[in-house]
Write a protein that holds these residues in place. Structure first.
Motif, PDB file in Angstrom:
ATOM      1  N   LEU A 106       0.685  -1.296  -0.080  1.00 33.52           N
ATOM      2  CA  LEU A 106       0.031  -0.004   0.072  1.00 33.52           C
ATOM      3  C   LEU A 106       0.951   1.240  -0.093  1.00 33.52           C
ATOM      4  O   LEU A 106       0.555   2.304  -0.579  1.00 33.52           O
ATOM      5  N   ALA A 107       1.966   1.216   0.863  1.00 27.64           N
ATOM      6  CA  ALA A 107       2.934   2.258   0.897  1.00 27.64           C
ATOM      7  C   ALA A 107       3.561   2.513  -0.595  1.00 27.64           C
ATOM      8  O   ALA A 107       3.558   3.930  -1.146  1.00 27.64           O
ATOM      9  N   ARG A 108       3.972   1.548  -1.300  1.00 24.30           N
ATOM     10  CA  ARG A 108       4.438   1.631  -2.567  1.00 24.30           C
ATOM     11  C   ARG A 108       3.241   2.287  -3.648  1.00 24.30           C
ATOM     12  O   ARG A 108       3.553   3.215  -4.332  1.00 24.30           O
ATOM     13  N   ARG A 109       1.969   1.938  -3.540  1.00 18.76           N
ATOM     14  CA  ARG A 109       1.088   2.281  -4.434  1.00 18.76           C
ATOM     15  C   ARG A 109       0.914   3.746  -4.037  1.00 18.76           C
ATOM     16  O   ARG A 109       0.871   4.835  -4.675  1.00 18.76           O
ATOM     17  N   GLN A 110       1.001   4.160  -2.527  1.00 15.43           N
ATOM     18  CA  GLN A 110       0.567   5.587  -2.115  1.00 15.43           C
ATOM     19  C   GLN A 110       1.828   6.517  -2.759  1.00 15.43           C
ATOM     20  O   GLN A 110       1.662   7.712  -3.122  1.00 15.43           O
ATOM     21  N   ARG A 111       3.159   6.031  -2.739  1.00 16.00           N
ATOM     22  CA  ARG A 111       4.336   6.694  -3.001  1.00 16.00           C
ATOM     23  C   ARG A 111       4.287   6.937  -4.676  1.00 16.00           C
ATOM     24  O   ARG A 111       4.603   7.879  -5.152  1.00 16.00           O
ATOM     25  N   ALA A 112       3.549   5.934  -5.402  1.00 17.17           N
ATOM     26  CA  ALA A 112       3.392   5.963  -6.925  1.00 17.17           C
ATOM     27  C   ALA A 112       2.253   7.418  -6.994  1.00 17.17           C
ATOM     28  O   ALA A 112       2.758   8.261  -7.928  1.00 17.17           O
ATOM     29  N   VAL A 113       1.308   7.368  -6.459  1.00 23.85           N
ATOM     30  CA  VAL A 113       0.243   8.389  -6.298  1.00 23.85           C
ATOM     31  C   VAL A 113       0.777   9.799  -6.277  1.00 23.85           C
ATOM     32  O   VAL A 113       0.734  10.841  -6.843  1.00 23.85           O
ATOM     33  N   ASN A 114       1.633   9.832  -5.060  1.00 25.99           N
ATOM     34  CA  ASN A 114       2.385  11.105  -4.541  1.00 25.99           C
ATOM     35  C   ASN A 114       3.442  11.398  -5.768  1.00 25.99           C
ATOM     36  O   ASN A 114       3.397  12.708  -5.969  1.00 25.99           O
ATOM     37  N   THR A 115       4.006  10.668  -6.263  1.00 33.47           N
ATOM     38  CA  THR A 115       4.957  10.987  -7.212  1.00 33.47           C
ATOM     39  C   THR A 115       4.479  11.708  -8.526  1.00 33.47           C
ATOM     40  O   THR A 115       4.617  12.828  -9.119  1.00 33.47           O
ATOM     41  N   VAL A 116       3.190  11.037  -9.045  1.00 31.11           N
ATOM     42  CA  VAL A 116       2.478  11.602  -9.872  1.00 31.11           C
ATOM     43  C   VAL A 116       1.826  12.930  -9.565  1.00 31.11           C
ATOM     44  O   VAL A 116       1.741  13.838 -10.496  1.00 31.11           O
ATOM     45  N   VAL A 117       1.433  13.266  -8.344  1.00 26.15           N
ATOM     46  CA  VAL A 117       0.666  14.205  -7.970  1.00 26.15           C
ATOM     47  C   VAL A 117       1.793  15.591  -7.977  1.00 26.15           C
ATOM     48  O   VAL A 117       1.801  16.525  -8.350  1.00 26.15           O
ATOM     49  N   HIS A 118       2.902  15.140  -7.609  1.00 24.71           N
ATOM     50  CA  HIS A 118       4.048  16.011  -7.491  1.00 24.71           C
ATOM     51  C   HIS A 118       4.457  16.747  -8.963  1.00 24.71           C
ATOM     52  O   HIS A 118       4.377  17.647  -9.252  1.00 24.71           O
ATOM     53  N   ALA A 119       4.652  15.588  -9.766  1.00 24.19           N
ATOM     54  CA  ALA A 119       5.064  15.961 -11.170  1.00 24.19           C
ATOM     55  C   ALA A 119       3.737  16.969 -11.679  1.00 24.19           C
ATOM     56  O   ALA A 119       4.202  17.773 -12.527  1.00 24.19           O
ATOM     57  N   LEU A 120       2.639  16.406 -11.751  1.00 22.46           N
ATOM     58  CA  LEU A 120       1.620  17.290 -12.262  1.00 22.46           C
ATOM     59  C   LEU A 120       1.237  18.530 -11.774  1.00 22.46           C
ATOM     60  O   LEU A 120       0.955  19.582 -12.344  1.00 22.46           O
ATOM     61  N   SER A 121       1.515  18.563 -10.230  1.00 24.11           N
ATOM     62  CA  SER A 121       1.435  19.909  -9.705  1.00 24.11           C
ATOM     63  C   SER A 121       2.540  20.877 -10.160  1.00 24.11           C
ATOM     64  O   SER A 121       2.044  22.072 -10.351  1.00 24.11           O
ATOM     65  N   ASP A 122       3.865  20.448 -10.386  1.00 24.58           N
ATOM     66  CA  ASP A 122       4.729  21.295 -10.994  1.00 24.58           C
ATOM     67  C   ASP A 122       4.266  21.778 -12.505  1.00 24.58           C
ATOM     68  O   ASP A 122       4.607  22.741 -12.801  1.00 24.58           O
ATOM     69  N   ARG A 123       3.925  20.721 -13.073  1.00 22.92           N
ATOM     70  CA  ARG A 123       3.763  21.058 -14.394  1.00 22.92           C
ATOM     71  C   ARG A 123       2.448  22.090 -14.489  1.00 22.92           C
ATOM     72  O   ARG A 123       2.429  23.061 -15.483  1.00 22.92           O
ATOM     73  N   TYR A 124       1.345  22.026 -13.769  1.00 26.72           N
ATOM     74  CA  TYR A 124       0.470  23.178 -13.780  1.00 26.72           C
ATOM     75  C   TYR A 124       0.516  24.208 -12.869  1.00 26.72           C
ATOM     76  O   TYR A 124      -0.645  25.033 -12.714  1.00 26.72           O
ATOM     77  N   GLY A 125       1.787  24.406 -12.261  1.00 22.88           N
ATOM     78  CA  GLY A 125       1.783  25.382 -11.424  1.00 22.88           C
ATOM     79  C   GLY A 125       0.779  25.529 -10.237  1.00 22.88           C
ATOM     80  O   GLY A 125       0.639  26.810  -9.740  1.00 22.88           O
TER      81      GLY A 125
END
Length: 280
Positions: A129-148
């Motif tokens: 579950l931690a591995r899955r949440q890290r994956a989601v968090n990584t995506v959120v980090h990347a897209l948050s940066d992309r969209y400011g």
């Protein structure tokens, strides 16, 4: 100023009751401090929502309100499903973020702690579950940066380990926890010149539930909440746990992490490829 909140039970306010079965939560607390004058606040978050629900149901309603500020905090329920697919999660979040930023809204996002750790599950069950949440968090980090986006790192910090901030189910903040989230979001928005009203108070308005009341809630509504979200996951989670134990015994646990990282990289790369024709 208008503020719209999208998401699941965290944003709906579960854990911060205000009587008559209603929830308040961090988003409502934050709304009160965004400006000196009253803010038009709409909470579209629904308990149990996944990224698909946000995309298909909450996004159209949110766009119709044309908010100045919109929060999108979602993803934990996706990790609790046997259908978890990080590429699908990334694609949905990308569409949601893009739609609001194209409309001119300021985007508010957050990465979150993993549910396995919060529930205190044994390592073999918690690690997948931690591995899955890290994956989601990584995506959120990347897209948050992309969209400011204005992004809050809520997956770490003392607030996670302070039991006084959490409700009996360990998955939702209590009133104090919701106030901490509101305070942290407010501080970020204030840094960006987007919050001009008074910061939410960290002190609770209502007395904390008694231990007996908390245990009763956990044994009735709380246990049901967890069961409804994990029913289809349990068989798969047991398989994942067995795989975890096997890799640990062989000393190859790093392969599982590498596999998850590769899946995240592929999900983000797929979004980049999909955007290229529009950029040309």
């Amino acid at each position: 100023m208008s503020f719209v909140a999208l998401g699941d039970s965290l944003t709906e306010g579960v854990g911060d009751p205000v009587g008559d079965g209603a929830w308040r939560g961090w988003a409502a607390l934050l709304a009160d401090g965004l400006a000196e004058e009253p803010v038009a606040f709409t909470n579209l978050a629904v308990s149990g929502s996944q990224t698909q629900d946000v995309l298909e149901r909450q996004l159209p309603a949110g766009l119709a309100l044309k908010p100045d500020l919109v929060s999108v905090v979602i993803g934990v329920n996706d990790t609790l499903r046997c259908t978890f697919d990080i590429q699908a999660v990334a694609a949905r979040l990308d569409q949601v973020y893009a739609a609001f930023t194209e409309q001119g809204a300021v985007l508010l996002t957050a990465c979150l702690p993993d549910p396995g750790t919060m529930l205190g599950l044994p390592g073999a069950l918690a690690h997948p579950l931690a591995r899955r949440q890290r994956a989601v968090n990584t995506v959120v980090h990347a897209l948050s940066d992309r969209y400011g986006a204005v992004h809050l790192h809520a997956r770490e910090g003392d607030w996670i380990t302070d039991r006084a901030l959490w409700s009996a189910d360990r998955l939702h903040p209590g009133e104090r926890g919701h106030r901490q989230l509101a305070l942290r979001f407010h501080a970020l928005l204030e840094e960006h010149g987007l919050a001009t009203g008074p910061a939410p108070s960290p002190e609770p308005e209502f007395p904390a539930p008694t231990r007996s009341a908390s245990l009763w809630w956990l044994a009735t509504a709380g246990t049901g909440w967890v069961a409804r979200r994990c029913t289809d996951l349990l068989p798969q989670l047991l398989t994942l746990a067995a795989d975890e134990v096997r890799h640990r015994a062989r000393g190859t646990s790093a392969r599982l992490d590498l596999r998850a990282s590769a899946a995240v990289s592929a999900a983000l790369a797929a979004l980049s490829v999909a955007e290229q024709p529009d950029a040309a």
